[in-house]
Design a protein around this motif. Structure first.
Motif, PDB file in Angstrom:
ATOM      1  N   UNK A  95       2.720 -16.813  -1.337  1.00 47.33           N
ATOM      2  CA  UNK A  95       2.664 -16.894  -2.793  1.00 47.33           C
ATOM      3  C   UNK A  95       1.806 -15.837  -3.454  1.00 47.33           C
ATOM      4  N   UNK A  96       1.663 -14.682  -2.807  1.00 43.70           N
ATOM      5  CA  UNK A  96       0.814 -13.596  -3.332  1.00 43.70           C
ATOM      6  C   UNK A  96      -0.626 -14.054  -3.566  1.00 43.70           C
ATOM      7  N   UNK A  97      -1.098 -14.899  -2.649  1.00 42.56           N
ATOM      8  CA  UNK A  97      -2.444 -15.463  -2.795  1.00 42.56           C
ATOM      9  C   UNK A  97      -3.447 -14.885  -1.808  1.00 42.56           C
ATOM     10  N   UNK A  98      -2.977 -14.179  -0.789  1.00 46.73           N
ATOM     11  CA  UNK A  98      -3.853 -13.765   0.311  1.00 46.73           C
ATOM     12  C   UNK A  98      -4.974 -12.844  -0.170  1.00 46.73           C
ATOM     13  N   UNK A  99      -4.695 -12.010  -1.165  1.00 46.78           N
ATOM     14  CA  UNK A  99      -5.721 -11.064  -1.646  1.00 46.78           C
ATOM     15  C   UNK A  99      -6.907 -11.785  -2.271  1.00 46.78           C
ATOM     16  N   UNK A 100      -6.732 -13.044  -2.631  1.00 48.79           N
ATOM     17  CA  UNK A 100      -7.834 -13.814  -3.218  1.00 48.79           C
ATOM     18  C   UNK A 100      -8.640 -14.569  -2.159  1.00 48.79           C
ATOM     19  N   UNK A 101      -8.197 -14.517  -0.905  1.00 52.05           N
ATOM     20  CA  UNK A 101      -8.869 -15.246   0.164  1.00 52.05           C
ATOM     21  C   UNK A 101      -9.877 -14.357   0.878  1.00 52.05           C
ATOM     22  N   UNK A 102     -10.953 -14.943   1.403  1.00 51.59           N
ATOM     23  CA  UNK A 102     -11.939 -14.153   2.160  1.00 51.59           C
ATOM     24  C   UNK A 102     -11.289 -13.459   3.350  1.00 51.59           C
ATOM     25  N   UNK A 103     -11.783 -12.291   3.707  1.00 53.60           N
ATOM     26  CA  UNK A 103     -11.271 -11.546   4.854  1.00 53.60           C
ATOM     27  C   UNK A 103     -11.450 -12.356   6.140  1.00 53.60           C
ATOM     28  N   UNK A 104     -10.593 -12.057   7.099  1.00 51.29           N
ATOM     29  CA  UNK A 104     -10.662 -12.766   8.370  1.00 51.29           C
ATOM     30  C   UNK A 104     -10.297 -11.808   9.497  1.00 51.29           C
ATOM     31  N   UNK A 105     -10.925 -11.988  10.641  1.00 52.45           N
ATOM     32  CA  UNK A 105     -10.607 -11.185  11.831  1.00 52.45           C
ATOM     33  C   UNK A 105      -9.275 -11.661  12.395  1.00 52.45           C
ATOM     34  N   UNK A 106      -8.308 -10.740  12.451  1.00 49.99           N
ATOM     35  CA  UNK A 106      -6.955 -11.101  12.894  1.00 49.99           C
ATOM     36  C   UNK A 106      -6.610 -10.457  14.228  1.00 49.99           C
ATOM     37  N   UNK A 107      -7.557 -10.402  15.125  1.00 50.41           N
ATOM     38  CA  UNK A 107      -7.322  -9.784  16.424  1.00 50.41           C
ATOM     39  C   UNK A 107      -6.489 -10.702  17.307  1.00 50.41           C
ATOM     40  N   UNK A 108      -5.288 -10.246  17.654  1.00 47.78           N
ATOM     41  CA  UNK A 108      -4.432 -11.016  18.549  1.00 47.78           C
ATOM     42  C   UNK A 108      -4.588 -10.512  19.977  1.00 47.78           C
ATOM     43  N   UNK A 109      -4.050 -11.270  20.915  1.00 50.55           N
ATOM     44  CA  UNK A 109      -4.031 -10.799  22.295  1.00 50.55           C
ATOM     45  C   UNK A 109      -3.057  -9.632  22.428  1.00 50.55           C
ATOM     46  N   UNK A 110      -3.254  -8.797  23.458  1.00 45.61           N
ATOM     47  CA  UNK A 110      -2.374  -7.650  23.651  1.00 45.61           C
ATOM     48  C   UNK A 110      -0.982  -8.059  24.110  1.00 45.61           C
ATOM     49  N   UNK A 111      -0.870  -9.187  24.768  1.00 43.44           N
ATOM     50  CA  UNK A 111       0.421  -9.641  25.276  1.00 43.44           C
ATOM     51  C   UNK A 111       1.393  -9.890  24.131  1.00 43.44           C
ATOM     52  N   UNK A 112       2.632  -9.439  24.297  1.00 43.89           N
ATOM     53  CA  UNK A 112       3.664  -9.673  23.292  1.00 43.89           C
ATOM     54  C   UNK A 112       4.036 -11.146  23.279  1.00 43.89           C
ATOM     55  N   UNK A 113       4.411 -11.639  22.104  1.00 41.94           N
ATOM     56  CA  UNK A 113       4.754 -13.051  21.960  1.00 41.94           C
ATOM     57  C   UNK A 113       5.845 -13.482  22.925  1.00 41.94           C
ATOM     58  N   UNK A 114       6.868 -12.641  23.095  1.00 44.62           N
ATOM     59  CA  UNK A 114       7.975 -13.010  23.992  1.00 44.62           C
ATOM     60  C   UNK A 114       7.505 -13.169  25.432  1.00 44.62           C
ATOM     61  N   UNK A 115       6.630 -12.274  25.876  1.00 43.78           N
ATOM     62  CA  UNK A 115       6.104 -12.367  27.231  1.00 43.78           C
ATOM     63  C   UNK A 115       5.216 -13.598  27.377  1.00 43.78           C
ATOM     64  N   UNK A 116       4.464 -13.912  26.339  1.00 40.83           N
ATOM     65  CA  UNK A 116       3.618 -15.109  26.386  1.00 40.83           C
ATOM     66  C   UNK A 116       4.469 -16.372  26.495  1.00 40.83           C
ATOM     67  N   UNK A 117       5.591 -16.400  25.780  1.00 37.37           N
ATOM     68  CA  UNK A 117       6.500 -17.542  25.866  1.00 37.37           C
ATOM     69  C   UNK A 117       6.981 -17.717  27.302  1.00 37.37           C
ATOM     70  N   UNK A 118       7.374 -16.607  27.927  1.00 36.92           N
ATOM     71  CA  UNK A 118       7.836 -16.653  29.315  1.00 36.92           C
ATOM     72  C   UNK A 118       6.731 -17.171  30.233  1.00 36.92           C
TER      73      UNK A 118
END
Length: 325
Positions: A95-118
């Protein structure tokens, strides 16, 4: 800790309804009703990097942003880029609201989602429910990496397609399945585990009245403020806004109800299903054979699926109010 049969992977393109579905699922996770093994991210309501951010912002509401695995997946469909909606969900998906929210660390794992599913399916064969809230591209890629992966889920529950012809993209197409018909085809023709589909037309007839939405928002908690912020762009929508729609269309939220609160769900019998790949006007349409005439079916390698037709909305509202408190 939840028992093995309650393991869950959530695959999401985290828009507004996805975020609320995640909030419900996270509350269930915290209460031990399910154990979320991972949240995998896919393009859809917005680009996949923004989807990752939206997931972390939702996890933060429950203090789980450092606990639950988040993995970035596919940025585009298998065949062609359709383009993102930028009206209903907002450019950022929330809803175009994210710019009003505090910053957050969005570090994901290096593994691709598809490989993680497997990897997770190999670790917990026949024990995981896959909750699909967006395009099925990550699942299709997982199948390409490990051809039997889709047979090793306990169940796939997906929001997509329609039973009747009242589309939200074209007259016969629904957003999630329309975004990657080839991925839907791969999932339908390469999986044998039970499959339940939440169709768009069921979402339209199971809305949460705005007065119940307001009762949640008026609690003035961190979760209720988040909810109010992300729904801002929908308030004025010409089709689903407060002045024209009787209530909030739940969509992906119903997927979680199917997984955890099945007693308030009504399902059809199993029907053969397929996806249209070539139609000039119908590409991405889910085809359901309800004729009962197996002798004249024209589907190749068709599989069966059940469809959600009803949700006890009063009970659903009670559950949501507790989860979003």
């Amino acid at each position: 800790m939840a028992s093995q049969e309650n393991y869950v992977i959530i695959d999401t393109d985290c828009g507004v309804d996805d975020a609320v579905a995640l909030m419900l699922a996270l509350d269930c996770h915290r209460k031990g009703l399910i154990r979320i093994l991972a949240i995998t991210c896919v393009y859809g309501n917005t680009d996949v990097c923004q989807v990752v951010r939206n997931v972390f912002l939702t996890l933060r509401l429950f203090g789980l942003e450092k606990t639950i695995r988040v993995l970035k997946g596919c940025a585009f469909p298998l065949r062609e880029k359709i383009g993102f909606e930028d009206g209903f969900m907002g450019i950022d998906g929330l809803g175009n609201s994210v710019h009003r929210m505090p910053e957050i660390d969005c570090q994901t794992e290096e593994e691709h989602a598809a490989q993680a599913i497997v990897s997770l399916v190999q670790q917990f064969p026949k024990q995981i429910q896959l909750l699909s809230l967006g395009p099925l591209t990550n699942l299709a890629l997982a199948q390409h990496l490990y051809p039997s992966v889709l047979n090793e889920f306990r169940e796939i529950i997906a929001m997509g397609g329609m039973i009747e012809m009242l589309g939200n993209v074209g007259p016969t197409t629904e957003f999630n399945f329309f975004n990657d018909p080839e991925a839907v085809h791969m999932v339908l023709t390469n999986s044998t585990c039970p499959m339940t589909i939440v169709p768009w037309d069921t979402c339209l007839k199971t809305r949460m009245l705005w007065k119940h939405f307001d009762e949640i928002v008026e609690k003035n908690t961190e979760k209720s403020k988040f909810l109010e912020n992300i729904y801002q762009s929908i308030y004025e929508h010409k089709v689903y806004g407060r002045n024209v729609s009787p209530g909030v269309v739940l969509c992906d939220i119903i997927v979680v109800f199917v997984a955890v609160f099945s007693k308030i769900i009504k399902l059809t019998d199993e029907y053969p299903v397929a996806i249209e790949l070539a139609g000039h006007l119908t590409r991405g349409q889910l085809i359901i054979d309800r004729t009962g005439r197996a002798d004249r079916k024209k589907f190749k390698n068709d599989r069966m699926a059940r469809f959600v037709t009803e949700l006890d909305i009063e009970e659903a509202v009670k559950v949501l109010k507790k989860a979003l408190d």
